[in-house]
Design an enzyme around this catalytic site. Structure first.
Site, PDB file in Angstrom:
ATOM      1  CG  HIS A  47      -0.313   0.276   2.506  1.00 56.30           C
ATOM      2  ND1 HIS A  47      -0.155   1.538   3.015  1.00 56.30           N
ATOM      3  CD2 HIS A  47       0.243  -0.549   3.400  1.00 56.30           C
ATOM      4  CE1 HIS A  47       0.451   1.465   4.193  1.00 56.30           C
ATOM      5  NE2 HIS A  47       0.712   0.199   4.437  1.00 56.30           N
TER       6      HIS A  47
HETATM    7  N1  UDP Z   1      -3.967  -5.057   8.846  1.00 60.11           N
HETATM    8  C1  UDP Z   1      -5.285  -5.418   8.974  1.00 60.11           C
HETATM    9  N2  UDP Z   1      -5.929  -5.866   7.846  1.00 60.11           N
HETATM   10  C2  UDP Z   1      -5.309  -5.964   6.627  1.00 60.11           C
HETATM   11  C3  UDP Z   1      -3.949  -5.571   6.526  1.00 60.11           C
HETATM   12  C4  UDP Z   1      -3.307  -5.092   7.654  1.00 60.11           C
HETATM   13  O1  UDP Z   1      -5.866  -5.377  10.056  1.00 60.11           O
HETATM   14  O2  UDP Z   1      -5.949  -6.368   5.651  1.00 60.11           O
HETATM   15  C5  UDP Z   1      -3.273  -4.597  10.060  1.00 60.11           C
HETATM   16  C6  UDP Z   1      -1.950  -5.240  10.308  1.00 60.11           C
HETATM   17  O3  UDP Z   1      -2.109  -6.475  10.975  1.00 60.11           O
HETATM   18  C7  UDP Z   1      -1.261  -4.207  11.150  1.00 60.11           C
HETATM   19  C8  UDP Z   1      -1.790  -2.900  10.607  1.00 60.11           C
HETATM   20  O4  UDP Z   1      -2.980  -3.226   9.898  1.00 60.11           O
HETATM   21  O5  UDP Z   1      -1.645  -4.334  12.502  1.00 60.11           O
HETATM   22  C9  UDP Z   1      -0.808  -2.269   9.669  1.00 60.11           C
HETATM   23  O6  UDP Z   1      -1.420  -1.217   9.009  1.00 60.11           O
HETATM   24  P1  UDP Z   1      -1.025  -0.750   7.547  1.00 60.11           P
HETATM   25  O7  UDP Z   1      -0.327  -1.838   6.834  1.00 60.11           O
HETATM   26  O8  UDP Z   1      -2.268  -0.189   6.926  1.00 60.11           O
HETATM   27  O9  UDP Z   1      -0.093   0.512   7.802  1.00 60.11           O
HETATM   28  P2  UDP Z   1       1.447   0.678   8.215  1.00 60.11           P
HETATM   29  O10 UDP Z   1       1.731  -0.228   9.359  1.00 60.11           O
HETATM   30  O11 UDP Z   1       2.267   0.376   7.004  1.00 60.11           O
HETATM   31  O12 UDP Z   1       1.538   2.111   8.600  1.00 60.11           O
END
Ligand code: UDP
Length: 376
Positions: free
Chosen positions: A211
């Protein structure tokens, strides 16, 4: 103390679920959701699933360019902060909501406490990197998750008000991971509406998320699609939990996924942990998912050229590897970390023995806030 906590995106709702119970024990907490992520799969479902209280204020600021979105957040937050008059504003992570919360508070002279302070990719093309740097420099208290984050802050001259507290997301993973060790979890996942993909079988699929803004450019979309296509096979499909932002870009570009790479809707938190724990390997550009895979002990290929989580790259028995969008590196890493003839047995053993320790980051943050926030 009267605190106002600002969130807006999926990872922030998840982190708030780890933080708010601790804060509410000792503080009068107001909870504001900017609405940066707003649909059921990216935001709504987490309230019920994670026992997150409904926000006291929802600002419904989504979409638009960074400038447009941040400007609308500032305009909405300023009168709200004046009316609520918190003694400190708590912001989390590195999104537009993080920066807007910090900026709105700082301009009103309200101290800011930043959770997940000090993380750096050293790549200012990432919107998150700008949000982190600006937020840290506006904050009176910087809650850093790792020694590297503390060192990064020191390099930028931020030494006062810095506290290493551990990783808040690990608190939550410790709470939930025990409950997903039964592979029967996977049957429930496949039975849900919207799951238009093969049913996951323990150790016989790869779990992916993509993403980051850099991976939404056309060349990058082509490159990671091809990489996932190389990794996927009939006997081991890739299950890609597709972020709506990535889905929109793919639709606009007319980009199709290769054979055996299956898009599934964004999953709930618990399901995402289950899908990581029982996978042969995880492929991701997510900051949260790469850490969760590491805590669960699942091999993880990071689809980026940098990571803010250098400690995990150095540790974890080499199970976390940064491959960027390099297909050869990814193929080699998978062959080494999750060979077809061993991955299912590795996953079975991992699920039986998994144990995620809580660093008690939420408690440490709460206690620091009880001691008070001094202006820097
Ligand atoms: N996550 C979720 N559903 C999904 C993909 C990710 O609940 O389909 C959770 C994942 O387990 C983690 C969090 O979202 O706890 C991470 O968020 P994201 O990947 O959107 O953002 P980043 O961590 O890169 O800022």
């Amino acid at each position: 103390m009267r605190l106002l906590v600002v969130v807006g995106t999926r990872p922030q709702l998840i982190k708030a679920a780890a933080l708010l119970p601790a804060l509410r024990r000792d503080h009068d907490v107001r909870f504001v959701d900017t609405g940066q992520h707003y649909d059921e799969g990216m935001a709504g479902s987490f309230f019920g699933e994670l026992d997150l209280p409904r926000p006291d204020h929802t600002l419904e600021v989504a979409g638009g360019s960074v400038a447009d979105q941040v400007a609308r957040m500032l305009l909405a937050l300023e009168p709200l902060l004046i009316a609520e008059a918190p003694e400190a504003v708590v912001v989390i992570g590195d999104t537009n909501s993080t920066f807007a919360g910090a900026m709105a508070a700082a301009t009103l002279g309200i101290p800011v406490a930043h959770v997940e302070a000090g993380l750096r990719s050293h790549d200012r093309r990432m919107p998150e990197e700008l949000n982190r740097i600006l937020t840290d420099h506006l904050s009176s208290l910087c809650f850093a998750p790792t020694p590297t984050a503390v060192a990064n802050l020191a390099t930028e001259g931020i030494r006062d008000g810095v506290l290493q507290v551990g990783d808040l997301m690990q608190d939550l993973a410790a709470r939930v991971s025990d409950g997903v060790r039964d592979p029967a979890e996977l049957d429930r996942v496949a039975a849900r509406p919207g799951w238009d993909a093969p049913a996951p079988r323990q150790g016989r699929y790869l779990f992916a998320t993509v993403h980051r803004a850099e991976n939404r450019e056309i060349d990058a979309v082509r490159a990671w699609s091809a990489l996932l296509g190389d990794a996927a096979s009939g006997e081991r499909p890739v299950l890609l939990a597709l972020h709506p932002g990535t889905r929109n870009v793919m639709e606009r570009l007319g980009a199709a996924l290769p054979p055996n790479v299956h898009a599934v809707p964004p999953q709930g938190y618990r399901t995402t942990l289950a899908l990581q724990l029982h996978a042969a390997a995880v492929l991701t550009d997510s900051g949260g998912v790469q850490r969760e895979a590491a805590w669960l002990g699942t091999p993880c290929l990071v689809l980026r050229g940098t990571t803010e989580w250098v400690e995990l790259l150095a540790g974890e028995g080499g199970r976390m590897v940064m491959v960027g969008l390099d297909r050869d590196l990814a193929t080699q890493a998978l062959a080494r970390l999750a060979p077809l003839d061993r991955a299912a047995e590795d996953a079975r053993r991992r699920a039986q023995t998994v144990r995620v320790e809580s660093p008690r980051a939420a408690e440490a943050i709460n206690e620091a806030l009880i001691r008070g926030v001094r202006g820097r």
